[in-house]
Design an enzyme around this catalytic site. Structure first.
Site, mmCIF file in Angstrom:
data_model
loop_
_atom_site.group_PDB
_atom_site.id
_atom_site.type_symbol
_atom_site.label_atom_id
_atom_site.label_comp_id
_atom_site.label_asym_id
_atom_site.label_seq_id
_atom_site.Cartn_x
_atom_site.Cartn_y
_atom_site.Cartn_z
ATOM 1 N N HIS A 32 32.188 -98.016 -11.780
ATOM 2 C CA HIS A 32 32.661 -99.376 -12.082
ATOM 3 C C HIS A 32 33.047 -100.185 -10.860
ATOM 4 O O HIS A 32 33.349 -101.375 -10.980
ATOM 5 C CB HIS A 32 33.868 -99.335 -13.031
ATOM 6 C CG HIS A 32 35.133 -98.894 -12.349
ATOM 7 N ND1 HIS A 32 35.369 -97.588 -12.018
ATOM 8 C CD2 HIS A 32 36.215 -99.592 -11.914
ATOM 9 C CE1 HIS A 32 36.539 -97.490 -11.417
ATOM 10 N NE2 HIS A 32 37.072 -98.701 -11.335
HETATM 11 C C1 UD1 Z 1 39.895 -103.283 -12.271
HETATM 12 C C2 UD1 Z 1 40.541 -103.098 -10.905
HETATM 13 C C3 UD1 Z 1 40.061 -101.778 -10.298
HETATM 14 C C4 UD1 Z 1 40.276 -100.627 -11.238
HETATM 15 C C5 UD1 Z 1 39.661 -100.923 -12.597
HETATM 16 C C6 UD1 Z 1 40.001 -99.845 -13.567
HETATM 17 C C7 UD1 Z 1 40.962 -105.178 -9.668
HETATM 18 C C8 UD1 Z 1 40.537 -106.017 -8.526
HETATM 19 N N1 UD1 Z 1 40.146 -104.169 -9.994
HETATM 20 O O1 UD1 Z 1 38.494 -103.380 -12.067
HETATM 21 O O2 UD1 Z 1 40.786 -101.541 -9.111
HETATM 22 O O3 UD1 Z 1 39.662 -99.490 -10.693
HETATM 23 O O4 UD1 Z 1 40.192 -102.166 -13.106
HETATM 24 O O5 UD1 Z 1 39.086 -99.759 -14.604
HETATM 25 O O6 UD1 Z 1 41.988 -105.422 -10.254
HETATM 26 N N2 UD1 Z 1 35.919 -106.369 -18.780
HETATM 27 C C9 UD1 Z 1 35.724 -106.367 -20.127
HETATM 28 N N3 UD1 Z 1 36.716 -105.849 -20.914
HETATM 29 C C10 UD1 Z 1 37.874 -105.367 -20.414
HETATM 30 C C11 UD1 Z 1 38.051 -105.389 -19.027
HETATM 31 C C12 UD1 Z 1 37.073 -105.888 -18.220
HETATM 32 O O7 UD1 Z 1 34.690 -106.795 -20.618
HETATM 33 O O8 UD1 Z 1 38.733 -104.912 -21.185
HETATM 34 C C13 UD1 Z 1 34.842 -106.907 -17.911
HETATM 35 C C14 UD1 Z 1 34.937 -108.416 -17.726
HETATM 36 O O9 UD1 Z 1 33.647 -108.904 -17.671
HETATM 37 C C15 UD1 Z 1 35.536 -108.579 -16.361
HETATM 38 C C16 UD1 Z 1 34.994 -107.342 -15.641
HETATM 39 O O10 UD1 Z 1 34.927 -106.338 -16.640
HETATM 40 O O11 UD1 Z 1 35.133 -109.763 -15.765
HETATM 41 C C17 UD1 Z 1 35.856 -106.866 -14.516
HETATM 42 O O12 UD1 Z 1 37.185 -106.698 -14.952
HETATM 43 P P1 UD1 Z 1 38.376 -106.731 -13.880
HETATM 44 O O13 UD1 Z 1 39.652 -106.421 -14.568
HETATM 45 O O14 UD1 Z 1 38.302 -107.939 -13.026
HETATM 46 O O15 UD1 Z 1 38.000 -105.577 -12.897
HETATM 47 P P2 UD1 Z 1 37.575 -104.071 -13.144
HETATM 48 O O16 UD1 Z 1 36.192 -103.892 -12.681
HETATM 49 O O17 UD1 Z 1 37.931 -103.641 -14.514
HETATM 50 N N1 UDP Z 2 38.937 -92.874 -18.151
HETATM 51 C C1 UDP Z 2 38.965 -92.783 -19.542
HETATM 52 N N2 UDP Z 2 37.823 -93.104 -20.234
HETATM 53 C C2 UDP Z 2 36.681 -93.493 -19.611
HETATM 54 C C3 UDP Z 2 36.669 -93.574 -18.193
HETATM 55 C C4 UDP Z 2 37.829 -93.275 -17.498
HETATM 56 O O1 UDP Z 2 39.981 -92.394 -20.130
HETATM 57 O O2 UDP Z 2 35.685 -93.774 -20.306
HETATM 58 C C5 UDP Z 2 40.176 -92.561 -17.412
HETATM 59 C C6 UDP Z 2 40.068 -91.536 -16.303
HETATM 60 O O3 UDP Z 2 40.252 -90.231 -16.799
HETATM 61 C C7 UDP Z 2 41.184 -91.952 -15.368
HETATM 62 C C8 UDP Z 2 41.174 -93.458 -15.487
HETATM 63 O O4 UDP Z 2 40.541 -93.758 -16.731
HETATM 64 O O5 UDP Z 2 42.435 -91.503 -15.836
HETATM 65 C C9 UDP Z 2 40.413 -94.028 -14.331
HETATM 66 O O6 UDP Z 2 40.130 -95.345 -14.553
HETATM 67 P P1 UDP Z 2 39.016 -96.123 -13.744
HETATM 68 O O7 UDP Z 2 37.992 -95.170 -13.268
HETATM 69 O O8 UDP Z 2 38.596 -97.246 -14.602
HETATM 70 O O9 UDP Z 2 39.848 -96.734 -12.540
HETATM 71 P P2 UDP Z 2 40.252 -96.209 -11.090
HETATM 72 O O10 UDP Z 2 40.935 -94.913 -11.235
HETATM 73 O O11 UDP Z 2 39.005 -96.126 -10.274
HETATM 74 O O12 UDP Z 2 41.135 -97.294 -10.597
#
Ligand code: UD1
Ligand code: UDP
Length: 362
Positions: free
Chosen positions: A204
């Site tokens: 992601h």
């Molecule tokens: C964010 C964090 C990242 C973390 C990740 C965990 C920042 C800069 N990034 O990244 O550090 O590892 O969360 O998963 O804060 N979206 C949906 N539904 C949701 C959430 C997101 O559709 O519930 C989609 C939207 O299109 C959104 C995109 O994902 O624009 C990115 O979401 P965003 O929260 O900006 O960043 P993540 O990639 O989730």
């Molecule tokens: N995770 C989850 N379901 C998923 C993918 C990830 O429960 O489908 C959990 C994973 O075990 C970990 C956390 O989400 O605890 C990590 O989140 P993510 O990889 O989105 O973010 P990051 O750790 O890179 O910030």
């Protein structure tokens, strides 16, 4: 002591859960920013981890993925949070990790004269392309209480001469696993009996999924390896795979099962059942070192902010090049056993250590 806990994304809910469980409604306020808004990226984890519902939940404007809307999102959180903070007057604002929610909450805390507590302080990838790197550096320098997961992270903070006080506590991701692994074994709800010897995939990171060449290179590596894989895909990744015309390639491949994001119990179950893991997730690199999981992680990134997992042999920095991914998967199929018995991210008691410091000081 009265704390405000601010969280906004899946990993923040997971990694703050063990702290929340040691607090109650009298001594804590839980504020959810709604950065992650889909049920299976947010409330699913509040339910699985059995923590109390947030006292405040924001509804943010949905990102349109323009270059400015992430800045606007931070502003929106600050505006909402400042009102809540001035009403509840906490002794500290607790944040975890490196998301935009964390940066927004830390800015709000310091500007409202409330000391900021940063859980998981001192991580660095030294990759300035990552928004997370900007966020965590800023937050570490704003914070009064810095809870570093490892000695390595503490040294980084000392090297940068941060203003606040640093303590080494392990990572709360390990607390969450210890507290939930036996429940996960009973409650996991996935039927994967037919899949033997599969690798678990998660992807992601913006620098991977927002770049067509990089995402395509990773997808080709996964498909061409021919190994069976289960891939719970983050919504951002699904959108980008569709945008770049790669989603069908995965769906039509014989070896990859792409599914929606899974809940915490299913995730722990998949990690445990997998032969090894291919991921760019930070949390997954830590979780794989837990005594209850012990799985090798092939990190599909150019850098990692979890060097302790690499040093102790739990993970390997593979990069994003197709051939390197194929080769690493081939090697891991023969050699995926973990020989180390190190626990680089602690023994699952980080929350107690963190709250004990805060209780003594505040
Ligand atoms: C964010 C964090 C990242 C973390 C990740 C965990 C920042 C800069 N990034 O990244 O550090 O590892 O969360 O998963 O804060 N979206 C949906 N539904 C949701 C959430 C997101 O559709 O519930 C989609 C939207 O299109 C959104 C995109 O994902 O624009 C990115 O979401 P965003 O929260 O900006 O960043 P993540 O990639 O989730
Ligand atoms: N995770 C989850 N379901 C998923 C993918 C990830 O429960 O489908 C959990 C994973 O075990 C970990 C956390 O989400 O605890 C990590 O989140 P993510 O990889 O989105 O973010 P990051 O750790 O890179 O910030």
């Amino acid at each position: 002591m009265k704390v405000a806990i601010v969280m906004g994304t899946r990993p923040e809910i997971i990694k703050l859960s063990s702290i929340i469980k040691l607090l109650n409604k009298k001594n804590s306020t839980i504020i959810f920013t709604g950065q992650h808004y889909d049920f299976n990226m947010s409330m699913q984890f509040i339910k699985d981890l059995d923590i109390r519902k947030p006292d405040y939940s924001m509804k943010l404007t949905k990102l349109q993925n323009t270059t400015t809307d992430r800045a606007t999102q931070i502003g929106e959180i600050v505006l909402n949070l400042a009102k809540i903070i001035s009403k509840i007057e906490p002794d500290t604002v607790i944040v975890q990790g490196d998301t935009n929610t964390v940066l927004a909450a830390a800015i709000t805390g310091i500007k409202c004269s409330v000391p900021v507590t940063h859980v998981e302080a001192g991580l660095r990838s030294n990759d300035w392309r990552m928004p997370e790197e900007h966020n965590r550096i800023a937050v570490d320098h704003i914070s009064e209480f810095l809870f570093a997961p490892t000695e390595h992270a503490k040294k980084t903070l000392q090297g940068e001469k941060v203003h606040g006080k640093t303590y080494v506590t392990g990572n709360t991701s390990i607390d969450a696993i210890q507290q939930n692994i036996s429940k996960a074994e009973k409650k996991a709800n996935l039927s994967i009996e037919k899949k033997n010897d599969f690798a678990l995939v998660t992807l992601h990171r913006g620098e991977n999924v927002d770049n067509k060449e990089t995402l395509s290179s990773i997808v080709q590596g996964l498909v061409q390896s021919k190994m069976d894989m289960i891939f719970p895909a983050h919504p951002r990744t699904v959108k980008q795979l569709q945008r770049f015309g790669l989603y069908k390639k995965l769906q039509e491949s014989d070896n990859i099962l792409i599914i929606p994001p899974v809940g915490y119990f299913d995730m722990l179950y998949l990690m445990k059942k997998s032969k090894f893991i291919i991921s760019d997730s930070g949390g997954v690199q830590e979780e794989a070192t837990s005594p209850s999981i012990r799985k090798k992680v092939l990190i599909v990134r150019k850098s990692t902010d979890r060097p302790e997992a690499v040093k102790t042999g739990y993970s390997e920095l593979v990069g994003t090049c197709t051939q390197k991914i194929i080769q690493a998967i081939r090697d891991a199929q023969d050699n995926h056993k973990i020989t180390s018995d190190a626990n680089p991210y602690g023994n699952g008691h980080s929350a107690e250590k963190i709250l004990s410091v805060l209780r003594k000081t505040l």
